[in-house]
Enzyme design. Structure first.
Site, PDB file in Angstrom:
ATOM      1  N   CYS A  12     -69.310 -40.733  21.684  1.00 11.41           N
ATOM      2  CA  CYS A  12     -69.242 -41.836  22.640  1.00 11.41           C
ATOM      3  C   CYS A  12     -69.302 -41.297  24.070  1.00 11.41           C
ATOM      4  O   CYS A  12     -70.336 -40.807  24.490  1.00 11.41           O
ATOM      5  CB  CYS A  12     -68.009 -42.709  22.390  1.00 11.41           C
ATOM      6  SG  CYS A  12     -68.137 -44.361  23.132  1.00 11.41           S
TER       7      CYS A  12
ATOM      8  N   HIS B  34     -68.676 -43.910  16.609  1.00 13.92           N
ATOM      9  CA  HIS B  34     -67.377 -43.265  16.387  1.00 13.92           C
ATOM     10  C   HIS B  34     -67.212 -42.861  14.923  1.00 13.92           C
ATOM     11  O   HIS B  34     -66.613 -43.587  14.124  1.00 13.92           O
ATOM     12  CB  HIS B  34     -66.240 -44.198  16.806  1.00 13.92           C
ATOM     13  CG  HIS B  34     -66.061 -44.298  18.280  1.00 13.92           C
ATOM     14  ND1 HIS B  34     -65.240 -43.436  18.989  1.00 13.92           N
ATOM     15  CD2 HIS B  34     -66.613 -45.128  19.192  1.00 13.92           C
ATOM     16  CE1 HIS B  34     -65.286 -43.745  20.268  1.00 13.92           C
ATOM     17  NE2 HIS B  34     -66.107 -44.777  20.422  1.00 13.92           N
TER      18      HIS B  34
ATOM     19  N   GLU C  33     -65.242 -40.767  13.675  1.00 12.81           N
ATOM     20  CA  GLU C  33     -63.821 -40.572  13.328  1.00 12.81           C
ATOM     21  C   GLU C  33     -63.161 -41.853  12.858  1.00 12.81           C
ATOM     22  O   GLU C  33     -62.051 -41.808  12.292  1.00 12.81           O
ATOM     23  CB  GLU C  33     -63.067 -39.979  14.525  1.00 12.81           C
ATOM     24  CG  GLU C  33     -62.664 -40.936  15.626  1.00 12.81           C
ATOM     25  CD  GLU C  33     -63.793 -41.367  16.554  1.00 12.81           C
ATOM     26  OE1 GLU C  33     -63.516 -42.125  17.511  1.00 12.81           O
ATOM     27  OE2 GLU C  33     -64.946 -40.938  16.332  1.00 12.81           O
TER      28      GLU C  33
END
Length: 213
Positions: A91, A186, A188
């Site tokens: 990001c 993202h 994660e």
């Protein structure tokens, strides 16, 4: 065990720590200018917007800026780059890679409703460039999450855009010769092993990154 530096001053990094541990490395979180020789790789996480002055623009919609964080992350990026060590940007981290290599950003996307966080991540389809690293991980068409209002404008030196959203926004970049990759989404937050069909599994990207160390 290999060590990855997570450079972060202003945001919660527990999701990145968890993801890197799942990928089999030791994540070290720091807000300082660390000695790159002590680490095997660098992760530049999500966060606020990059100070526009760092890419020679006036502020036209950037917010949640930490100039101190930006400068520390830029210095670390160049130190790790000079050593040829793997770098993953997520990001804001992807945008910082672009700025560090001479690129610029669109400060407020006109198609923000497709991308911006709205009480939760948005999800949308993307396409990957054939023969790219991101294509080798996920194929041509896959869905990713989204939580941003800025995007790459001018592309930095020695970078190629390897993943796009349907409105043309860059969703991944890769360095042409060095082990540097950035994603606008993202990973994660997409670690569940039972991701719906067609959705990217973020652990695949983290495992690829840690395999470069």
């Amino acid at each position: 065990m290999k060590k990855v530096l997570i450079s972060c001053l202003t945001h919660d990094a527990h999701n990145y720590i968890h993801a890197l541990k799942q990928a089999g490395v030791n994540p070290i979180l720091s807000s300082e200018i660390e000695d790159e020789s002590l680490y095997d790789g660098l992760l530049l996480p999500g966060g606020g917007d990059i100070a526009p002055i760092l890419y020679h623009r006036k502020n036209r919609g950037s917010n949640n800026i930490s100039v101190t964080e930006d400068i520390i992350q830029l210095l670390l990026f160049h130190r790790f780059l000079e050593q040829g060590k793997p770098i993953l940007g997520i990001c804001k981290g992807m945008q910082l890679i672009n700025v560090a290599l001479g690129g610029s950003l669109m400060q407020d996307l006109p198609t923000g409703t497709l991308h911006a966080f709205d009480e939760a991540d948005r999800y949308h389809s993307t396409k990957a460039l054939s023969e790219s690293r991101i294509h080798s991980l996920y194929g041509s068409d896959f869905i990713t999450n989204s939580a941003h209002h800025q995007a790459i404008n001018k592309l930095g030196d020695n970078l190629i855009i390897t993943q796009y959203a349907k409105d043309g926004v860059a969703e991944a970049i890769e360095h042409t010769t060095l082990p540097v990759i950035g994603v606008q989404w993202h990973p994660e937050r997409m670690l569940a092993p039972n991701q719906p069909y067609g959705y990217a599994n973020g652990l695949t990207l983290f495992s690829y990154f840690t395999g470069l160390l």
